[in-house]
Design an enzyme around this catalytic site. Structure first.
Site, PDB file in Angstrom:
ATOM      1  N   SER A 138       0.245 -37.900 157.458  1.00 29.69           N
ATOM      2  CA  SER A 138       1.415 -37.048 157.713  1.00 29.69           C
ATOM      3  C   SER A 138       2.646 -37.723 157.121  1.00 29.69           C
ATOM      4  O   SER A 138       2.690 -38.957 156.999  1.00 29.69           O
ATOM      5  CB  SER A 138       1.604 -36.891 159.223  1.00 29.69           C
ATOM      6  OG  SER A 138       2.882 -36.332 159.514  1.00 29.69           O
ATOM      7  N   TYR A 151       2.620 -40.966 167.451  1.00 31.13           N
ATOM      8  CA  TYR A 151       2.024 -40.064 166.466  1.00 31.13           C
ATOM      9  C   TYR A 151       2.260 -40.608 165.053  1.00 31.13           C
ATOM     10  O   TYR A 151       1.315 -40.749 164.258  1.00 31.13           O
ATOM     11  CB  TYR A 151       2.604 -38.651 166.595  1.00 31.13           C
ATOM     12  CG  TYR A 151       2.042 -37.727 165.536  1.00 31.13           C
ATOM     13  CD1 TYR A 151       0.707 -37.339 165.563  1.00 31.13           C
ATOM     14  CD2 TYR A 151       2.832 -37.265 164.474  1.00 31.13           C
ATOM     15  CE1 TYR A 151       0.169 -36.525 164.574  1.00 31.13           C
ATOM     16  CE2 TYR A 151       2.305 -36.447 163.490  1.00 31.13           C
ATOM     17  CZ  TYR A 151       0.974 -36.083 163.549  1.00 31.13           C
ATOM     18  OH  TYR A 151       0.440 -35.285 162.562  1.00 31.13           O
TER      19      TYR A 151
HETATM   20  P1  NDP Z   1      -4.503 -27.773 164.761  1.00 34.49           P
HETATM   21  O1  NDP Z   1      -4.054 -28.078 166.144  1.00 34.49           O
HETATM   22  O2  NDP Z   1      -4.441 -26.365 164.286  1.00 34.49           O
HETATM   23  O3  NDP Z   1      -6.004 -28.320 164.548  1.00 34.49           O
HETATM   24  C1  NDP Z   1      -6.391 -29.561 165.050  1.00 34.49           C
HETATM   25  C2  NDP Z   1      -7.902 -29.665 165.022  1.00 34.49           C
HETATM   26  O4  NDP Z   1      -8.268 -30.967 165.525  1.00 34.49           O
HETATM   27  C3  NDP Z   1      -8.588 -28.621 165.889  1.00 34.49           C
HETATM   28  O5  NDP Z   1      -9.695 -28.109 165.206  1.00 34.49           O
HETATM   29  C4  NDP Z   1      -9.052 -29.435 167.093  1.00 34.49           C
HETATM   30  O6  NDP Z   1     -10.281 -28.912 167.581  1.00 34.49           O
HETATM   31  C5  NDP Z   1      -9.292 -30.802 166.460  1.00 34.49           C
HETATM   32  N1  NDP Z   1      -9.322 -31.871 167.447  1.00 34.49           N
HETATM   33  C6  NDP Z   1      -8.304 -32.310 168.234  1.00 34.49           C
HETATM   34  N2  NDP Z   1      -8.752 -33.279 169.043  1.00 34.49           N
HETATM   35  C7  NDP Z   1     -10.069 -33.445 168.772  1.00 34.49           C
HETATM   36  C8  NDP Z   1     -11.090 -34.275 169.290  1.00 34.49           C
HETATM   37  N3  NDP Z   1     -10.855 -35.168 170.271  1.00 34.49           N
HETATM   38  N4  NDP Z   1     -12.342 -34.197 168.773  1.00 34.49           N
HETATM   39  C9  NDP Z   1     -12.595 -33.319 167.795  1.00 34.49           C
HETATM   40  N5  NDP Z   1     -11.680 -32.479 167.260  1.00 34.49           N
HETATM   41  C10 NDP Z   1     -10.439 -32.556 167.763  1.00 34.49           C
HETATM   42  O7  NDP Z   1      -3.634 -28.727 163.820  1.00 34.49           O
HETATM   43  P2  NDP Z   1      -3.574 -28.903 162.210  1.00 34.49           P
HETATM   44  O8  NDP Z   1      -4.649 -28.156 161.541  1.00 34.49           O
HETATM   45  O9  NDP Z   1      -2.180 -28.648 161.810  1.00 34.49           O
HETATM   46  O10 NDP Z   1      -3.801 -30.462 162.115  1.00 34.49           O
HETATM   47  C11 NDP Z   1      -4.917 -31.055 161.463  1.00 34.49           C
HETATM   48  C12 NDP Z   1      -4.568 -32.488 161.134  1.00 34.49           C
HETATM   49  O11 NDP Z   1      -3.444 -32.510 160.244  1.00 34.49           O
HETATM   50  C13 NDP Z   1      -4.169 -33.358 162.320  1.00 34.49           C
HETATM   51  O12 NDP Z   1      -4.705 -34.638 162.127  1.00 34.49           O
HETATM   52  C14 NDP Z   1      -2.646 -33.377 162.256  1.00 34.49           C
HETATM   53  O13 NDP Z   1      -2.115 -34.546 162.830  1.00 34.49           O
HETATM   54  C15 NDP Z   1      -2.435 -33.356 160.766  1.00 34.49           C
HETATM   55  N6  NDP Z   1      -1.146 -32.858 160.326  1.00 34.49           N
HETATM   56  C16 NDP Z   1      -0.618 -31.670 160.776  1.00 34.49           C
HETATM   57  C17 NDP Z   1       0.619 -31.241 160.321  1.00 34.49           C
HETATM   58  C18 NDP Z   1       1.270 -29.994 160.834  1.00 34.49           C
HETATM   59  O14 NDP Z   1       2.518 -29.893 160.756  1.00 34.49           O
HETATM   60  N7  NDP Z   1       0.513 -29.003 161.309  1.00 34.49           N
HETATM   61  C19 NDP Z   1       1.357 -31.991 159.300  1.00 34.49           C
HETATM   62  C20 NDP Z   1       0.721 -33.221 158.912  1.00 34.49           C
HETATM   63  C21 NDP Z   1      -0.484 -33.606 159.389  1.00 34.49           C
HETATM   64  P3  NDP Z   1     -10.696 -28.767 169.117  1.00 34.49           P
HETATM   65  O15 NDP Z   1      -9.442 -28.618 169.918  1.00 34.49           O
HETATM   66  O16 NDP Z   1     -11.580 -27.562 169.141  1.00 34.49           O
HETATM   67  O17 NDP Z   1     -11.455 -30.025 169.406  1.00 34.49           O
HETATM   68  C1  8X3 Z   2       3.066 -33.264 161.466  1.00 28.48           C
HETATM   69  C2  8X3 Z   2       4.353 -33.182 160.729  1.00 28.48           C
HETATM   70  O1  8X3 Z   2       6.849 -33.643 160.897  1.00 28.48           O
HETATM   71  O2  8X3 Z   2       5.751 -32.666 162.850  1.00 28.48           O
HETATM   72  O3  8X3 Z   2       2.368 -34.394 161.097  1.00 28.48           O
HETATM   73  O4  8X3 Z   2       5.397 -34.979 162.288  1.00 28.48           O
HETATM   74  S1  8X3 Z   2       5.625 -33.650 161.734  1.00 28.48           S
END
Ligand code: NDP
Ligand code: 8X3
Length: 252
Positions: A138, A151
């Site tokens: 991120s 985070y």
């Molecule tokens: P979502 O919340 O839409 O998806 C997150 C996914 O992670 C879900 O499928 C969830 O599945 C899974 N997950 C969470 N905890 C667990 C666990 N303990 N075991 C297995 N699966 C798990 O978020 P995003 O798609 O946006 O995020 C995906 C990744 O990208 C993350 O690592 C996030 O930190 C990162 N990210 C997101 C950004 C944003 O602004 N959205 C920006 C930068 C990075 P379930 O709950 O079914 O287990």
């Molecule tokens: C998620 C992006 O800016 O909310 O990783 O931290 S931010």
């Protein structure tokens, strides 16, 4: 046949990545904790690709070990691992936030990623040239903001671990990429704010954020480079997002 293992495929980037690779006919292992979502996605993609839905909490080391050991042969020839499962919990200052939230972020974003990586690495190495790991970092791993504390630190860990892995994997042909998105709309903010949809929606109000499909496209691009090309890092932001000045506390 190429196969890919995606963590956190029940939503957001992970689900979009599964859809992107299904278009190319890869065999896809989709994992996450919400079984109903996994089965719905497997059903949706069944006409395009072989899909194995696997209920998995990446925090549970024994469960990851069992899942990897039990992978059916057709998904065993692993070419790619996408360590995407992750979350932020809360954005209150470090001095007032919940220690349990810190545990969950460390256990998921760092330890879960480590379990999947270590246990699946032998299969990626067996595949050799052309194989790859993509980690979901991120911008928070580079730039601090109020409330990013643990985070952001977990994402900084991913960035450094991805670079370090490259050193160890030299000569195996296995590539490693850390993808570092900024503001992206998914369920991320709903999770961060404990299910408060209105608060989550406010994060994206009046913006044009990155979409899960944008991220899936970056993952797909990185993993489909020629075998001799390793994309170390991709940092991407919505055009509507940029940097700000340092905060200064003044006495008066
Ligand atoms: P979502 O919340 O839409 O998806 C997150 C996914 O992670 C879900 O499928 C969830 O599945 C899974 N997950 C969470 N905890 C667990 C666990 N303990 N075991 C297995 N699966 C798990 O978020 P995003 O798609 O946006 O995020 C995906 C990744 O990208 C993350 O690592 C996030 O930190 C990162 N990210 C997101 C950004 C944003 O602004 N959205 C920006 C930068 C990075 P379930 O709950 O079914 O287990
Ligand atoms: C998620 C992006 O800016 O909310 O990783 O931290 S931010």
């Amino acid at each position: 046949m190429s196969s890919i293992f995606i963590t956190g495929a029940t939503s957001g980037f992970g689900a979009a990545t599964a859809r992107r690779f299904a278009k190319d006919g890869w065999s896809i292992v989709i994992t996450g904790r919400r079984e109903d979502r996994l089965h719905a996605l497997a059903e949706e993609l069944s006409g395009q690709a072989k899909v194995l839905p696997l209920v998995l909490d990446v925090q549970d080391r024994a469960a990851v070990e069992a899942a990897v050991a039990g992978l059916p042969e057709e998904f065993n020839q692993l070419r790619a691992l996408v360590n995407n499962a992750g979350l932020a919990l809360g954005n209150t200052p470090a001095q007032s936030c919940d220690l349990d939230d810190w545990d969950t972020m460390v256990d998921t974003n760092i330890k879960g990623m480590l379990y999947c990586t270590r246990l699946l690495l032998p299969r990626l190495i067996a595949h050799g040239a052309g194989a790859g790991i993509v980690n979901l970092g991120s911008v928070a791993g580079d730039y601090p903001y109020p409330g990013s504390h643990v985070y952001g630190a977990t994402k900084a860990f991913l960035k450094q671990f991805s670079l370090s892995l490259r050193s160890d994997l030299l000569g195996t042909g296995v590539r490693v990429t850390n993808i570092e998105p900024g503001l992206s709309e998914s369920e991320f903010s709903v999770v961060r704010f404990g299910g408060d949809k209105a608060k989550a929606d406010a994060v994206y109000a009046g913006t044009e954020p990155l979409t899960p499909d944008d991220i899936a496209e970056s993952i797909h691009w990185a993993l489909n480079q020629p075998k001799h090309v390793n994309i170390n890092r991709i940092q991407l932001m919505a055009t509507c997002q940029a940097f700000s000045n340092f905060n200064i506390h003044r006495n008066s």
